[in-house]
Design a protein around this motif. Structure first.
Motif, PDB file in Angstrom:
ATOM      1  N   ALA A  33      47.465  67.765 -58.489  1.00 45.23           N
ATOM      2  CA  ALA A  33      46.830  66.694 -57.715  1.00 45.23           C
ATOM      3  C   ALA A  33      47.673  66.350 -56.493  1.00 45.23           C
ATOM      4  CB  ALA A  33      46.628  65.465 -58.593  1.00 45.23           C
ATOM      5  N   TYR A  34      48.982  66.307 -56.668  1.00 46.72           N
ATOM      6  CA  TYR A  34      49.862  66.034 -55.526  1.00 46.72           C
ATOM      7  C   TYR A  34      49.761  67.152 -54.493  1.00 46.72           C
ATOM      8  CZ  TYR A  34      53.861  65.407 -52.535  1.00 46.72           C
ATOM      9  OH  TYR A  34      54.643  65.270 -51.419  1.00 46.72           O
ATOM     10  N   SER A  62      46.239  68.459 -47.793  1.00 39.90           N
ATOM     11  CA  SER A  62      45.063  67.997 -47.064  1.00 39.90           C
ATOM     12  C   SER A  62      45.439  67.537 -45.665  1.00 39.90           C
ATOM     13  CB  SER A  62      44.396  66.842 -47.814  1.00 39.90           C
ATOM     14  OG  SER A  62      45.164  65.648 -47.687  1.00 39.90           O
ATOM     15  N   ALA A  63      44.437  67.415 -44.806  1.00 33.67           N
ATOM     16  CA  ALA A  63      44.679  66.908 -43.450  1.00 33.67           C
ATOM     17  C   ALA A  63      45.188  65.475 -43.487  1.00 33.67           C
ATOM     18  CB  ALA A  63      43.388  66.989 -42.637  1.00 33.67           C
ATOM     19  N   TYR A  64      44.873  64.739 -44.555  1.00 34.94           N
ATOM     20  CA  TYR A  64      45.299  63.345 -44.660  1.00 34.94           C
ATOM     21  C   TYR A  64      46.819  63.218 -44.819  1.00 34.94           C
ATOM     22  CZ  TYR A  64      40.351  62.316 -45.445  1.00 34.94           C
ATOM     23  OH  TYR A  64      38.997  62.197 -45.313  1.00 34.94           O
ATOM     24  N   TYR A 104      46.886  55.615 -46.495  1.00 29.78           N
ATOM     25  CA  TYR A 104      47.093  55.484 -47.941  1.00 29.78           C
ATOM     26  C   TYR A 104      47.735  56.751 -48.505  1.00 29.78           C
ATOM     27  CZ  TYR A 104      45.776  55.201 -52.911  1.00 29.78           C
ATOM     28  OH  TYR A 104      45.771  55.203 -54.300  1.00 29.78           O
ATOM     29  N   THR A 105      47.248  57.905 -48.084  1.00 27.94           N
ATOM     30  CA  THR A 105      47.800  59.184 -48.540  1.00 27.94           C
ATOM     31  C   THR A 105      49.286  59.282 -48.215  1.00 27.94           C
ATOM     32  OG1 THR A 105      45.659  60.271 -48.211  1.00 27.94           O
ATOM     33  CG2 THR A 105      47.614  61.688 -48.283  1.00 27.94           C
ATOM     34  N   VAL A 154      37.335  56.669 -51.535  1.00 27.02           N
ATOM     35  CA  VAL A 154      37.955  57.127 -52.782  1.00 27.02           C
ATOM     36  C   VAL A 154      38.927  58.249 -52.454  1.00 27.02           C
ATOM     37  CG1 VAL A 154      37.549  58.173 -55.036  1.00 27.02           C
ATOM     38  CG2 VAL A 154      35.912  56.510 -54.131  1.00 27.02           C
ATOM     39  N   ALA A 155      40.157  58.153 -52.971  1.00 26.96           N
ATOM     40  CA  ALA A 155      41.149  59.181 -52.652  1.00 26.96           C
ATOM     41  C   ALA A 155      42.163  59.346 -53.777  1.00 26.96           C
ATOM     42  CB  ALA A 155      41.870  58.844 -51.342  1.00 26.96           C
TER      43      ALA A 155
END
Length: 393
Positions: A65-66, A72-74, A110-111, A381-382
């Motif tokens: 998950a990490y 990701s782009a985030y 948040y990410t 949601v993230a």
């Protein structure tokens, strides 16, 4: 139709008797804690420590998950924020003038805050702050018909990011400006809710309002969000104890059988766990369920746990929708035409019932575990597998 408060309660079906054991007295009208817990919007310090330990131990599903989040782009340190003074969002984001950019920058903040906490690499905190500062220095308003929903989606992520950074990182000089932005630009669009729209709107608006209330330590806003949430959840998820018809949002003016059926998208057979938006589609239903779980998580962290009050509805709704995701829908549901696609929205609620309470949820378990890691829905949601999978805290 008699108002919900005047209906006689029916006996709880057998499927709900297990939850009675966890019942507690109702949350009082003044629900805000005497002292707020920080960080305390959906994830607490103990939850963050659990995540960090699991990722650093290369344990699954947290490591995967990490990696999903970091790749990701985030999670990019080269991200350039794209703030706008006025974000204009029409129906289904048409026109889309800054809508996607705002939501994605908020998720990115948040990410990066999560990545900071897990890695202790200050570059991630600095980038999260850069994004939040860019928006707090620019944004002045949201306009057009989807403004309340856009505001809620973005604010839900902003509050989670800001809580982690403010209370775990050493320096954020523009914290007060960011707080002013939340109070002056975001809160007015969402704090009063939306009585007659589809339920996911008001539920996400209350999730965001509660997050802002915690960050601002505003007890009045906290209490108002709890008050609206406590009437909206029973109007969003049906239980047989409600009577022959579902409850309706107070003040919505939806009060005849035909109006209720129309509001429930043509569904006239009401079954335990059915949502007001089930026959619209499972995706929008998932938005509502995600906000219900996130709201309950925050109240739990703040010591004013609403899970016992709304748990029966959330648990059965998760079971209902994951069952038909797995099996396909029955003929009686939505006239046999169901639009499935629940999205990454089950982890938070499933963790509470399964990990914390030990409740067996076979359909939700099968659906959730087979789709890990659950990522981001690009709205609000993230990374719920990372933050809540098997997290006992």
């Amino acid at each position: 139709m008699r108002p919900a408060s005047g209906r006689r309660s029916r006996l709880f079906p057998a499927a709900l008797t297990l939850l009675i054991a966890f019942a507690v007295p109702a949350v009082p009208a003044s629900a805000a804690p005497a002292a707020f817990t920080h960080p305390g919007v959906m994830v607490s310090r103990s939850q963050l420590d659990f995540i960090r330990d699991r990722v650093n131990a290369n344990a699954q599903p947290w490591r995967n998950a990490y990696n999903q989040m970091a790749g990701s782009a985030y999670g990019s340190l080269s991200r350039t924020p794209k703030p706008r003074a006025v974000v204009e969002c029409g129906p289904y984001s048409n026109p889309n003038l800054g809508c996607t950019e705002e939501r994605q920058d908020a998720i990115a903040a948040y990410t990066l805050a999560l990545m900071w906490y897990i890695t202790r690499n200050s570059q991630y905190a600095t980038k999260s702050i850069q994004i939040m500062d860019a928006w707090s220095n620019t944004i002045r308003d949201h306009t057009n018909s989807n403004a309340p929903l856009q505001t809620a989606w973005s604010a839900a992520s902003w509050a989670k990011a800001a809580e982690i950074i403010r209370y775990t990182y050493s320096s954020w000089p523009n914290t007060t400006r960011f707080a002013t932005m939340l109070r002056g630009v975001y809160l007015p669009k969402i704090v009063n809710g939306s009585k007659s729209t589809n339920g996911n709107w008001e539920l996400t608006m209350m999730e965001a309002s509660l997050g802002i209330a915690v960050f601002l330590e505003d007890r009045a806003v906290y209490d108002k969000a709890v008050s609206i949430f406590r009437t909206r959840v029973p109007a969003y998820i049906y239980l047989p104890a409600d009577g022959a018809l579902p409850r309706t949002p107070p003040g919505s003016g939806i009060d005849t059988r035909q109006e209720i059926v129309d509001y429930w998208h043509g569904q006239s057979t009401f079954a335990e766990g059915l949502s007001q938006e089930t026959c619209r589609d499972f995706t929008h239903t998932g938005y509502g369920l995600a906000s219900i779980a996130s709201f309950a998580e925050t109240t739990r962290i703040q010591g004013q746990d609403l899970y016992p009050e709304i748990g029966g509805r959330l648990r059965t709704a998760l079971g209902f929708h994951t069952r038909y995701e797995l099996e396909g829908p029955p003929a009686w549901l939505c006239g046999g035409s169901v639009k499935r696609g629940l999205g990454p929205v089950t982890e938070v609620g499933f963790n509470h019932f399964s990990t914390r309470l030990g409740i067996t949820m076979p359909n939700t378990k099968a659906w959730t575990e087979s789709r890990r890691p659950h990522g981001a829905n690009n709205l609000f949601v993230a990374w719920p597998t990372l933050t809540h999978a098997n997290n006992p805290n």
